[in-house]
Design a protein around this motif. Sequence first.
Motif, PDB file in Angstrom:
ATOM      1  N   MET A   1       0.846  -1.202   0.000  1.00 34.81           N
ATOM      2  CA  MET A   1       0.000   0.000   0.000  1.00 34.81           C
ATOM      3  C   MET A   1       0.881   1.252   0.000  1.00 34.81           C
ATOM      4  N   ARG A   2       0.439   2.273  -0.781  1.00 33.45           N
ATOM      5  CA  ARG A   2       1.222   3.501  -0.845  1.00 33.45           C
ATOM      6  C   ARG A   2       1.166   4.221   0.496  1.00 33.45           C
ATOM      7  N   LYS A   3       2.311   4.755   0.914  1.00 33.93           N
ATOM      8  CA  LYS A   3       2.329   5.529   2.158  1.00 33.93           C
ATOM      9  C   LYS A   3       1.517   6.798   1.977  1.00 33.93           C
ATOM     10  N   ARG A   4       1.039   7.369   3.080  1.00 35.59           N
ATOM     11  CA  ARG A   4       0.367   8.678   2.992  1.00 35.59           C
ATOM     12  C   ARG A   4       1.402   9.717   2.576  1.00 35.59           C
ATOM     13  N   ARG A   5       0.976  10.596   1.642  1.00 37.54           N
ATOM     14  CA  ARG A   5       1.905  11.609   1.139  1.00 37.54           C
ATOM     15  C   ARG A   5       1.524  13.005   1.623  1.00 37.54           C
ATOM     16  N   ALA A   6       2.509  13.706   2.135  1.00 36.32           N
ATOM     17  CA  ALA A   6       2.274  15.095   2.549  1.00 36.32           C
ATOM     18  C   ALA A   6       3.220  16.010   1.789  1.00 36.32           C
ATOM     19  N   PHE A   7       2.725  17.204   1.504  1.00 30.96           N
ATOM     20  CA  PHE A   7       3.530  18.221   0.824  1.00 30.96           C
ATOM     21  C   PHE A   7       3.592  19.437   1.748  1.00 30.96           C
ATOM     22  N   ILE A   8       4.815  19.911   2.011  1.00 31.22           N
ATOM     23  CA  ILE A   8       4.993  21.048   2.934  1.00 31.22           C
ATOM     24  C   ILE A   8       5.678  22.187   2.185  1.00 31.22           C
ATOM     25  N   THR A   9       5.049  23.357   2.136  1.00 33.82           N
ATOM     26  CA  THR A   9       5.791  24.545   1.694  1.00 33.82           C
ATOM     27  C   THR A   9       6.405  25.157   2.958  1.00 33.82           C
ATOM     28  N   GLY A  10       7.622  25.697   2.817  1.00 34.06           N
ATOM     29  CA  GLY A  10       8.286  26.241   4.012  1.00 34.06           C
ATOM     30  C   GLY A  10       8.958  25.154   4.831  1.00 34.06           C
ATOM     31  N   ILE A  11       9.337  24.039   4.186  1.00 36.02           N
ATOM     32  CA  ILE A  11       9.926  22.910   4.935  1.00 36.02           C
ATOM     33  C   ILE A  11      11.282  23.262   5.534  1.00 36.02           C
ATOM     34  N   THR A  12      11.963  24.267   4.980  1.00 29.95           N
ATOM     35  CA  THR A  12      13.270  24.653   5.524  1.00 29.95           C
ATOM     36  C   THR A  12      13.143  25.612   6.713  1.00 29.95           C
ATOM     37  N   GLY A  13      11.912  26.025   7.026  1.00 30.21           N
ATOM     38  CA  GLY A  13      11.702  26.926   8.160  1.00 30.21           C
ATOM     39  C   GLY A  13      11.541  26.153   9.458  1.00 30.21           C
ATOM     40  N   GLN A  14      11.357  26.896  10.543  1.00 30.23           N
ATOM     41  CA  GLN A  14      11.215  26.259  11.865  1.00 30.23           C
ATOM     42  C   GLN A  14      10.083  25.228  11.876  1.00 30.23           C
ATOM     43  N   ASP A  15       8.866  25.669  11.508  1.00 33.29           N
ATOM     44  CA  ASP A  15       7.712  24.772  11.630  1.00 33.29           C
ATOM     45  C   ASP A  15       7.784  23.646  10.606  1.00 33.29           C
ATOM     46  N   GLY A  16       8.243  23.987   9.395  1.00 32.76           N
ATOM     47  CA  GLY A  16       8.334  22.973   8.344  1.00 32.76           C
ATOM     48  C   GLY A  16       9.217  21.815   8.773  1.00 32.76           C
ATOM     49  N   ALA A  17      10.328  22.129   9.419  1.00 33.92           N
ATOM     50  CA  ALA A  17      11.263  21.079   9.839  1.00 33.92           C
ATOM     51  C   ALA A  17      10.628  20.202  10.919  1.00 33.92           C
ATOM     52  N   TYR A  18      10.013  20.827  11.928  1.00 37.79           N
ATOM     53  CA  TYR A  18       9.382  20.012  12.988  1.00 37.79           C
ATOM     54  C   TYR A  18       8.185  19.226  12.446  1.00 37.79           C
ATOM     55  N   LEU A  19       7.428  19.840  11.529  1.00 35.73           N
ATOM     56  CA  LEU A  19       6.283  19.117  10.970  1.00 35.73           C
ATOM     57  C   LEU A  19       6.763  17.917  10.144  1.00 35.73           C
ATOM     58  N   ALA A  20       7.820  18.112   9.369  1.00 34.30           N
ATOM     59  CA  ALA A  20       8.360  16.998   8.572  1.00 34.30           C
ATOM     60  C   ALA A  20       8.771  15.863   9.507  1.00 34.30           C
ATOM     61  N   GLN A  21       9.397  16.201  10.619  1.00 36.28           N
ATOM     62  CA  GLN A  21       9.822  15.173  11.585  1.00 36.28           C
ATOM     63  C   GLN A  21       8.604  14.426  12.142  1.00 36.28           C
ATOM     64  N   LEU A  22       7.575  15.167  12.484  1.00 33.03           N
ATOM     65  CA  LEU A  22       6.369  14.539  13.031  1.00 33.03           C
ATOM     66  C   LEU A  22       5.732  13.594  12.002  1.00 33.03           C
ATOM     67  N   LEU A  23       5.658  14.039  10.739  1.00 27.65           N
ATOM     68  CA  LEU A  23       5.013  13.216   9.701  1.00 27.65           C
ATOM     69  C   LEU A  23       5.852  11.981   9.377  1.00 27.65           C
ATOM     70  N   LEU A  24       7.165  12.142   9.370  1.00 26.23           N
ATOM     71  CA  LEU A  24       8.031  10.965   9.127  1.00 26.23           C
ATOM     72  C   LEU A  24       7.834   9.948  10.250  1.00 26.23           C
ATOM     73  N   ASP A  25       7.719  10.441  11.475  1.00 22.08           N
ATOM     74  CA  ASP A  25       7.485   9.534  12.613  1.00 22.08           C
ATOM     75  C   ASP A  25       6.167   8.778  12.453  1.00 22.08           C
ATOM     76  N   ARG A 188      14.192  28.439  15.922  1.00 23.70           N
ATOM     77  CA  ARG A 188      13.578  29.721  15.568  1.00 23.70           C
ATOM     78  C   ARG A 188      14.606  30.597  14.854  1.00 23.70           C
ATOM     79  N   GLY A 189      14.166  31.378  13.875  1.00 20.03           N
ATOM     80  CA  GLY A 189      15.052  32.306  13.173  1.00 20.03           C
ATOM     81  C   GLY A 189      15.662  33.299  14.151  1.00 20.03           C
ATOM     82  N   ILE A 190      16.915  33.661  13.917  1.00 19.17           N
ATOM     83  CA  ILE A 190      17.675  34.502  14.844  1.00 19.17           C
ATOM     84  C   ILE A 190      17.131  35.936  14.927  1.00 19.17           C
TER      85      ILE A 190
END
Length: 335
Positions: A1-25, A188-190
């Motif tokens: 079965m195909r894995k669930r696919r998510a698309f994130i704009t802003g993945i290199t930002g603070q939230d994008g990175a944490y969200l990507a980690q959560l979805l990979l988990d 967070r951005g400096i």
Amino acid sequence: MRKRRAFITGITGQDGAYLAQLLLDKDYEVFGLVRRSSTSEVNEYRLHWLGIGADVHLVDGDLTDYTSLARLMRAIQPGEVYNLAAQSFVKTSWDQPLLTGRVTGLGVANILEAVRLECPAARFYQASSSEMFGLVQEPVQSEHTPFYPRSPYGVAKLYGHWMTVNYRESFRMHASTGILFNHESPLRGIEFVTRKVTDAVARIKCGRMQTLQLGNLDARRDWGHAKDYVRAMWLMLQQPRPGDYVVATGETHSVRDMCRIAFAHAGLDMAAHVVVDPLLLRPAEVDVLHGNPAKAGTHLGWAPSITFEALIREMVDADLQRLGAAPPRRKAQAA
Ligand code: NAP
Ligand code: GDP
């Protein structure tokens, strides 16, 4: 079965990175939009910091380029789309109001159109902001509080917010907005005040800096941890019906309080190091933000798990580590 696919704009930002980690988990296949840059390795540092740089698919595009978004939606066919990309720094929005409008405002219309036309069944999340409340019309802000933005950023976010609501109502899209209050982390951005302070505390502690210039110390924010807030984003897209949700801690603290906690954690006295620089005051200030997350609690079962003090201490420790200095010993360890 195909894995669930998510698309994130802003993945290199603070939230994008944490969200990507959560979805990979959660075993998602994660695709992230990155704009072409001569410094892409630097821009991807948050993903590497979290150890997930090799686990996400980074794809080229730009929120201001509709054709890139349409091409990607057609090819990837994500089940969930999280629109986190933005010119997100309020102060810069007075210096670059048109760019802020193009990215933070019109960019939302671009991605909504790309989803509507190329993958209409996808669930959509828009990163709305408490800055839309601006000159607050109620002491505690909820989903029913009228908006009054105070910066080009806030105005652009309001456009993106209403476009998302409008696409939900016009096209029956599963499109939700999270009206997120300020959230911070070691990633967070400096340029934002919490990280500016925790970075300076670490530098002062290491003897690399003496004085920290800040603007309005009396501004108050409802500050939470980004890790908690990306969990709320995901929960919104798991609901049978879309909606709009305030995400906040329900507590408010001043910039001065935040500084005091950060300096004290490193064994420093803020009075000896902080000076107010009038050039850092804003043309129009948002004096206080204080959110009511009751709806997110009831409908999503969401609650913040990290306290304000723990957040600021974690940020100071991370900045000390970045500079190669060991974080201060915790009381529990010292006992
Ligand atoms: P951030 O760290 O500033 O990240 C912004 C992201 O947007 C970066 O990945 C950036 O890419 C990307 N981006 C900027 N312009 C772009 C463009 N033209 N095309 C494609 N990508 C572009 O922001 P954040 O703190 O993670 O916040 C995420 C979202 O939530 C933002 O929309 C922000 O406005 C909103 N929000 C944040 C807070 C908060 O307290 N953090 C509160 C409410 C709402 P580069 O790496 O290439 O610059
Ligand atoms: P914002 O709420 O999205 O604008 O987040 P910021 O972290 O940029 O600013 C939060 C508050 O801190 C605002 O009211 C600023 O005016 C205040 N502030 C005081 N001094 C500074 C400073 O030196 N830098 C920033 N970024 N904000 C400051």
